[in-house]
Design a protein around this motif. Structure first.
Motif, PDB file in Angstrom:
ATOM      1  N   TRP A  19       8.648  11.976  -0.423  1.00 28.66           N
ATOM      2  CA  TRP A  19       9.166  10.898  -1.108  1.00 28.66           C
ATOM      3  C   TRP A  19       8.418  10.678  -2.286  1.00 28.66           C
ATOM      4  CZ3 TRP A  19      13.593   8.900  -0.819  1.00 28.66           C
ATOM      5  CH2 TRP A  19      14.190   8.393   0.420  1.00 28.66           C
ATOM      6  N   ALA A  20       7.317  10.930  -2.537  1.00 30.60           N
ATOM      7  CA  ALA A  20       6.267  10.846  -3.571  1.00 30.60           C
ATOM      8  C   ALA A  20       7.017  11.767  -4.656  1.00 30.60           C
ATOM      9  CB  ALA A  20       5.013  10.926  -3.131  1.00 30.60           C
ATOM     10  N   ARG A  21       7.032  12.661  -4.187  1.00 32.52           N
ATOM     11  CA  ARG A  21       7.565  14.049  -5.251  1.00 32.52           C
ATOM     12  C   ARG A  21       9.019  13.586  -5.761  1.00 32.52           C
ATOM     13  NH1 ARG A  21       5.767  17.674  -1.176  1.00 32.52           N
ATOM     14  NH2 ARG A  21       7.759  17.898  -0.315  1.00 32.52           N
ATOM     15  N   ARG A  22       9.867  12.984  -4.976  1.00 24.43           N
ATOM     16  CA  ARG A  22      10.947  12.363  -5.667  1.00 24.43           C
ATOM     17  C   ARG A  22      10.834  11.340  -6.675  1.00 24.43           C
ATOM     18  NH1 ARG A  22      15.470  12.196  -0.756  1.00 24.43           N
ATOM     19  NH2 ARG A  22      16.578  11.079  -2.288  1.00 24.43           N
ATOM     20  N   VAL A  23       9.758  10.512  -6.193  1.00 18.40           N
ATOM     21  CA  VAL A  23       9.411   9.214  -7.324  1.00 18.40           C
ATOM     22  C   VAL A  23       8.984   9.856  -8.579  1.00 18.40           C
ATOM     23  CG1 VAL A  23       7.916   7.612  -7.333  1.00 18.40           C
ATOM     24  CG2 VAL A  23       9.125   7.646  -5.183  1.00 18.40           C
ATOM     25  N   THR A  24       8.038  10.865  -8.357  1.00 19.51           N
ATOM     26  CA  THR A  24       7.418  11.383  -9.593  1.00 19.51           C
ATOM     27  C   THR A  24       8.614  12.224 -10.498  1.00 19.51           C
ATOM     28  OG1 THR A  24       5.536  11.918  -8.442  1.00 19.51           O
ATOM     29  CG2 THR A  24       5.880  12.899 -10.675  1.00 19.51           C
ATOM     30  N   ALA A  25       9.413  12.847  -9.634  1.00 17.18           N
ATOM     31  CA  ALA A  25      10.489  13.497 -10.703  1.00 17.18           C
ATOM     32  C   ALA A  25      11.418  12.444 -11.154  1.00 17.18           C
ATOM     33  CB  ALA A  25      11.242  14.246  -9.698  1.00 17.18           C
ATOM     34  N   GLY A  26      12.042  11.337 -10.491  1.00 18.61           N
ATOM     35  CA  GLY A  26      12.452  10.333 -11.330  1.00 18.61           C
ATOM     36  C   GLY A  26      11.902   9.473 -12.331  1.00 18.61           C
ATOM     37  N   LEU A  27      10.558   9.341 -12.114  1.00 16.83           N
ATOM     38  CA  LEU A  27       9.712   8.717 -13.158  1.00 16.83           C
ATOM     39  C   LEU A  27       9.573   9.684 -14.358  1.00 16.83           C
ATOM     40  CD1 LEU A  27       7.760   6.619 -14.076  1.00 16.83           C
ATOM     41  CD2 LEU A  27       6.113   7.593 -12.670  1.00 16.83           C
ATOM     42  N   ASP A  28       9.410  10.954 -14.243  1.00 13.09           N
ATOM     43  CA  ASP A  28       9.184  11.824 -15.368  1.00 13.09           C
ATOM     44  C   ASP A  28      10.335  11.981 -16.166  1.00 13.09           C
ATOM     45  OD1 ASP A  28       6.492  12.276 -14.705  1.00 13.09           O
ATOM     46  OD2 ASP A  28       7.025  14.391 -13.727  1.00 13.09           O
ATOM     47  N   ALA A  29      11.703  11.722 -15.600  1.00 13.53           N
ATOM     48  CA  ALA A  29      12.801  11.692 -16.433  1.00 13.53           C
ATOM     49  C   ALA A  29      13.073  10.426 -17.268  1.00 13.53           C
ATOM     50  CB  ALA A  29      14.164  11.666 -15.393  1.00 13.53           C
ATOM     51  N   PRO A  45       3.730  14.783   5.415  1.00  9.95           N
ATOM     52  CA  PRO A  45       4.726  15.644   4.850  1.00  9.95           C
ATOM     53  C   PRO A  45       5.906  14.867   4.343  1.00  9.95           C
ATOM     54  CG  PRO A  45       3.970  16.694   6.610  1.00  9.95           C
ATOM     55  CD  PRO A  45       3.219  15.486   7.061  1.00  9.95           C
ATOM     56  N   ALA A  46       6.186  13.737   5.180  1.00  8.11           N
ATOM     57  CA  ALA A  46       7.378  12.782   4.650  1.00  8.11           C
ATOM     58  C   ALA A  46       7.155  12.127   3.651  1.00  8.11           C
ATOM     59  CB  ALA A  46       7.990  12.090   5.880  1.00  8.11           C
ATOM     60  N   GLU A  47       5.790  11.480   3.522  1.00  8.56           N
ATOM     61  CA  GLU A  47       5.447  10.692   2.378  1.00  8.56           C
ATOM     62  C   GLU A  47       5.115  11.650   1.117  1.00  8.56           C
ATOM     63  OE1 GLU A  47       1.356   8.198   1.286  1.00  8.56           O
ATOM     64  OE2 GLU A  47       2.728   7.263   3.124  1.00  8.56           O
ATOM     65  N   ARG A  48       4.924  12.609   1.269  1.00 11.18           N
ATOM     66  CA  ARG A  48       4.717  13.750   0.071  1.00 11.18           C
ATOM     67  C   ARG A  48       5.955  13.939  -0.404  1.00 11.18           C
ATOM     68  NH1 ARG A  48       1.047  16.548   3.247  1.00 11.18           N
ATOM     69  NH2 ARG A  48       2.236  18.493   3.141  1.00 11.18           N
ATOM     70  N   PHE A  50       0.773   6.832  -6.836  1.00 12.05           N
ATOM     71  CA  PHE A  50      -0.345   7.664  -7.034  1.00 12.05           C
ATOM     72  C   PHE A  50      -0.151   8.449  -5.981  1.00 12.05           C
ATOM     73  CE2 PHE A  50      -1.575   3.487  -9.501  1.00 12.05           C
ATOM     74  CZ  PHE A  50      -1.940   4.152 -10.453  1.00 12.05           C
ATOM     75  N   PRO A  51       0.328   9.540  -5.979  1.00 11.84           N
ATOM     76  CA  PRO A  51       0.725  10.459  -4.695  1.00 11.84           C
ATOM     77  C   PRO A  51      -0.702  11.141  -4.368  1.00 11.84           C
ATOM     78  CG  PRO A  51       2.083  11.061  -6.382  1.00 11.84           C
ATOM     79  CD  PRO A  51       1.227  10.072  -7.094  1.00 11.84           C
ATOM     80  N   ARG A  95       0.725  -1.133  -0.041  1.00  9.33           N
ATOM     81  CA  ARG A  95      -0.117  -0.076   0.180  1.00  9.33           C
ATOM     82  C   ARG A  95       0.852   1.328  -0.080  1.00  9.33           C
ATOM     83  NH1 ARG A  95      -4.688  -2.007   4.135  1.00  9.33           N
ATOM     84  NH2 ARG A  95      -6.244  -2.443   2.591  1.00  9.33           N
ATOM     85  N   CYS A  96       1.979   1.287   0.676  1.00  8.70           N
ATOM     86  CA  CYS A  96       3.002   2.475   0.776  1.00  8.70           C
ATOM     87  C   CYS A  96       3.479   2.564  -0.585  1.00  8.70           C
ATOM     88  CB  CYS A  96       4.063   2.127   1.539  1.00  8.70           C
ATOM     89  SG  CYS A  96       5.374   3.123   1.615  1.00  8.70           S
ATOM     90  N   VAL A  97       3.882   1.814  -1.251  1.00  9.21           N
ATOM     91  CA  VAL A  97       4.299   1.765  -2.868  1.00  9.21           C
ATOM     92  C   VAL A  97       3.074   2.309  -3.787  1.00  9.21           C
ATOM     93  CG1 VAL A  97       5.264   0.537  -4.827  1.00  9.21           C
ATOM     94  CG2 VAL A  97       6.172  -0.063  -2.565  1.00  9.21           C
ATOM     95  N   LEU A  98       1.952   1.975  -3.499  1.00  8.16           N
ATOM     96  CA  LEU A  98       0.964   2.494  -4.330  1.00  8.16           C
ATOM     97  C   LEU A  98       0.646   3.831  -3.937  1.00  8.16           C
ATOM     98  CD1 LEU A  98      -1.459   1.607  -6.420  1.00  8.16           C
ATOM     99  CD2 LEU A  98      -2.916   1.609  -3.991  1.00  8.16           C
ATOM    100  N   ARG A  99       0.884   4.274  -2.785  1.00  2.00           N
ATOM    101  CA  ARG A  99       0.487   5.887  -2.393  1.00  2.00           C
ATOM    102  C   ARG A  99       1.819   6.793  -3.169  1.00  2.00           C
ATOM    103  NH1 ARG A  99      -0.249   3.589   2.597  1.00  2.00           N
ATOM    104  NH2 ARG A  99       1.496   4.337   3.392  1.00  2.00           N
ATOM    105  N   LEU A 100       3.054   5.958  -3.191  1.00  2.00           N
ATOM    106  CA  LEU A 100       4.184   6.956  -3.873  1.00  2.00           C
ATOM    107  C   LEU A 100       3.771   6.728  -5.502  1.00  2.00           C
ATOM    108  CD1 LEU A 100       7.207   5.534  -2.093  1.00  2.00           C
ATOM    109  CD2 LEU A 100       6.020   7.607  -1.485  1.00  2.00           C
TER     110      LEU A 100
END
Length: 720
Positions: free
Chosen positions: A536-546, A531-534, A524-525, A517-522
């Motif tokens: 990490w989610a921003r970092r995941v999204t930035a990496g994915l977008d690259a 705040p800490a999860e948000r 699909f932010p 469930r944690c990976v799903l939240r990262l």
């Protein structure tokens, strides 16, 4: 240090570098400036060689791998030989066609004469943590030169495509350029401090030094503290390298070609083209399978200097740019969920698959399923998330109907309806977990979503590796913890344990629902996340977008094949929508061929042998067709569906595959079998389309189809 019999000459090549440019038309013998290490090995084609590691085709068919003189300390040559043996896959037998209809020992539909050994020079290089291998056979065609770039499949090592695309290239007297794409089996065992060198050998980090393919970046004191708190854990290059390697896939493929051209120009001999080896004088094909197929396509998109002549991809793993109106239709059915990246559809699949697997009790892998835990997962999926099982649907279906609802949710998520039989075998939470870590550039000490990796004991608790397990990881491991390491649920009640044995807060076995469930939240932010999860989610999204692909191949001829039943990389999230994106670029020559009764693996395990045909057979044919397009001007076949016939029979005893079961692609598909694409709308014939006799594809002047009517000239195994 122990040394073996000297079967070849290894030299360190002086690296005189030149800054990389936009593929200048002038030949250059200077090694590109990004190469930081380069060695060469001469193979005589008798005691050792480029393709079979000195084993010959007979040795590649052996059911046991070539041995190590000392399993605790295999040499680089022994590791390479075993990697080449594994890449050919011929030990699996030929009932499914491998080694008989296609494979490293087959050329133009016929067995290759001789024992398959290929003499030549092999170069190994590194650049920014990425590994490269270039093979130049002695029989290289210097008058009509060609280079085949074959990035590694999946998270596998640099030799993983030798037995498929590499063999195909060597049979055509081409040079081959491999890259591990910045991934592969590199690791650090944080208990012993063991790391892997670029040549596959292992040893203490202090002694390997700058030859290490990866280390966790911890000081000795930090490593000791981490091991004391969480003993026996392993860090891997893919998950913990901090480099987001997927963002560099296209760059790495192009670099492998640039390196190959430079090496060819260093060794120019009689018969070379007057202008040397340049993009203008050398035929260059980028090709790969799965992640390697995605890397080949990435190279096509990033090739702004005309380095590549063609791209051939099988079952490509692609993270697509927003579709913005691109539509996919299968028959009259609109695919509502299309074009998701692997992180997102993989996270959904991990949650749903244990429950959905209950619908197929005869499927391979079902015997290992904890059915009580799977039923518990079914209940846990019921809630307000419309991507899973809604409360209203659950109330209507009852407890017995929840597995069916989970399978329906997978179909809504873009998986094929007929994929139910494959779901249990594809349950793999470590893929989305490791990709989330990679995109976020997380350290092993972050333990993102409460995940780690370790070898485990008989009850699933982390335990130390043996020396032989670490020493053989170059061959036995694919980009994560060395085998037999597994994913660890760090936060399981009662202490860290293998993910498959994890329990929830209620003490019940639940396949680590918390971590998934944690990976799903990262993936699909959520704006209401802590705040800490948000962060990490921003970092995941930035990496994915690259890593996202746009569909713009700059007009490079491209042929993609994929199995309709693919459950690892569903067609609705990869080839189908990518064809739509490409159609909106307004130029290009992309063709997509979809194969029925084929999926992401050519395995012939019981149950799969009766239901599926090998996609590797069609990957081989795709390479042949592209070769005819480049060398003889033949037209690529239109986008189409090829209807195959499964072998049938009794699981484990399916009859041998025949050419009649795997009809060729055709230049004139009937209307019911054509895949149409226009302005972003892709229309794929439905499964119910009636197969019709297909005329054979013209193969130009390079060979005859023979009495069977087959157009398969070379057949190579597609890796999963």
């Amino acid at each position: 240090m122990r040394t073996g019999l000297a079967l070849f000459l290894v030299t360190t090549v002086a690296v005189t570098t030149v800054p990389a440019t936009a593929h200048a038309a002038r030949p250059s013998a200077q090694i590109p400036s990004y190469i930081d290490r380069l060695t060469s090995t001469r193979y005589d084609g008798q005691r050792d060689d480029l393709l079979t590691g000195g084993l010959g085709f007979a040795g590649l068919r052996a059911t046991t791998p070539p041995p190590y003189a000392d399993p605790d300390h295999p040499t680089a040559a022994e590791l390479r030989r075993r990697a080449l043996w594994a890449s050919a896959g011929l030990s699996a037998g030929d009932g499914g066609g491998l080694g008989r209809l296609y494979g490293a020992n087959i050329d133009r539909g016929r067995p290759v004469p001789g024992d398959g050994k290929v003499a030549g020079v092999e170069y190994r290089a590194t650049a920014d943590g990425t590994g490269f291998v270039v093979q130049i056979p002695d029989a290289f065609d210097r008058a009509r030169p060609c280079v085949v770039a074959a990035p590694a499949t999946g998270l596998a090592g640099v030799y993983s495509m030798t037995g498929s695309a590499g063999a195909w290239a060597l049979h055509r007297r081409c040079a081959v350029a491999y890259t591990d794409k910045g991934m592969g089996p590199a690791f650090e065992d944080l208990h012993s401090g063991t790391v892997m060198a670029y040549d596959g050998t292992t040893g203490p980090r202090a002694s390997i030094g700058d030859r290490a393919a990866f280390d966790a970046g911890l000081s000795e004191e930090e490593r000791a503290r981490f091991d004391a708190a969480r003993p026996y854990r392993v860090a891997s290059k893919t998950a913990h390298g901090g480099a987001n390697p997927q963002a560099g896939w296209g760059r790495d493929v192009l670099r492998s070609v640039e390196l190959a051209l430079a090496l060819l120009n260093r060794d120019r001999r009689a018969g070379a083209p007057p202008g040397g080896y340049t993009p203008a004088t050398t035929t260059v094909i980028a090709t790969g399978v799965s992640n390697g197929g995605g890397a080949a396509i990435a190279a096509g998109e990033e090739d702004h200097g005309g380095l590549l002549d063609a791209v051939v991809a099988s079952e490509p793993q692609l993270n697509l740019a927003p579709l913005r109106g691109v539509r996919v239709l299968e028959g009259d059915r609109r695919i509502r969920s299309a074009g998701l990246p692997l992180l997102q559809y993989g996270a959904l699949a991990s949650l749903l698959q244990p429950c959905a697997a209950l619908t197929e009790p005869t499927a391979p892998g079902y015997a290992a399923l904890d059915t009580d835990a799977a039923r518990h997962r079914c209940t846990a999926l019921v809630g307000d998330d419309p991507r899973l099982i809604t409360r209203r649907a659950a109330a209507r279906a009852g407890a017995a109907g929840l597995p069916r609802l989970a399978q329906e949710a997978l179909v809504r998520a873009g998986f094929q309806p007929q994929s139910a039989y494959l779901q249990v075998a594809h349950y793999d939470p470590q893929t989305p977990a490791s990709y989330a870590m990679s995109f976020a550039r997380a350290s092993v000490t972050d333990s993102l979503c409460g995940y780690g990796w370790a070898r485990t004991d008989g009850v699933g608790r982390p335990a130390p590796y043996t020396a032989a397990e670490l020493a053989g990881a170059f061959v036995t491991s694919a980009g994560r913890a060395p085998a037999p390491g597994v994913l660890i649920a760090e936060n399981s009640p009662g202490g860290p344990v293998a993910d498959t044995r994890s329990r929830g807060a209620d003490g019940r076995h639940d396949y680590n629902l918390r971590g998934e469930r944690c990976v799903l939240r990262l993936a699909f932010p959520r704006p209401d996340a802590p705040p800490a999860e948000r962060a990490w989610a921003r970092r995941v999204t930035a990496g994915l977008d690259a890593t996202r692909r746009t569909g713009d191949l700059h007009g490079t001829p491209t042929l993609v094949v994929q199995g309709r039943d693919d459950t690892r990389v569903p067609v609705n999230h990869s080839s189908r929508p990518y064809l739509g994106l490409n159609s909106r670029t307004g130029h290009g020559e992309m063709r997509y061929v979809e194969i029925t009764h084929a999926h992401h693996s050519d395995s012939t395990q019981p149950g799969w042998d009766t239901r599926y045909v090998p996609l590797g057979h069609y990957y081989q044919q795709a390479l042949d067709l592209m070769w005819d397009r480049l060398r003889h001007g033949a037209a690529l076949p239109p986008s189409q569906v090829v209807h195959t016939t499964p072998r049938g029979g009794i699981p484990g005893r399916a009859p041998a595959l025949t050419l009649a079961d795997v009809p060729p692609m055709t230049t004139t598909p009937t209307a019911v079998n054509r895949i149409a694409v226009s302005d972003g709308t892709v229309r794929v014939p439905a499964v119910s389309a009636v197969p019709t006799p297909l005329p054979t594809v013209s193969t130009g002047s390079t060979g005859s189809t023979g009495s069977t009517g087959s157009t398969v000239k070379d057949s190579l195994r597609g890796a999963g």
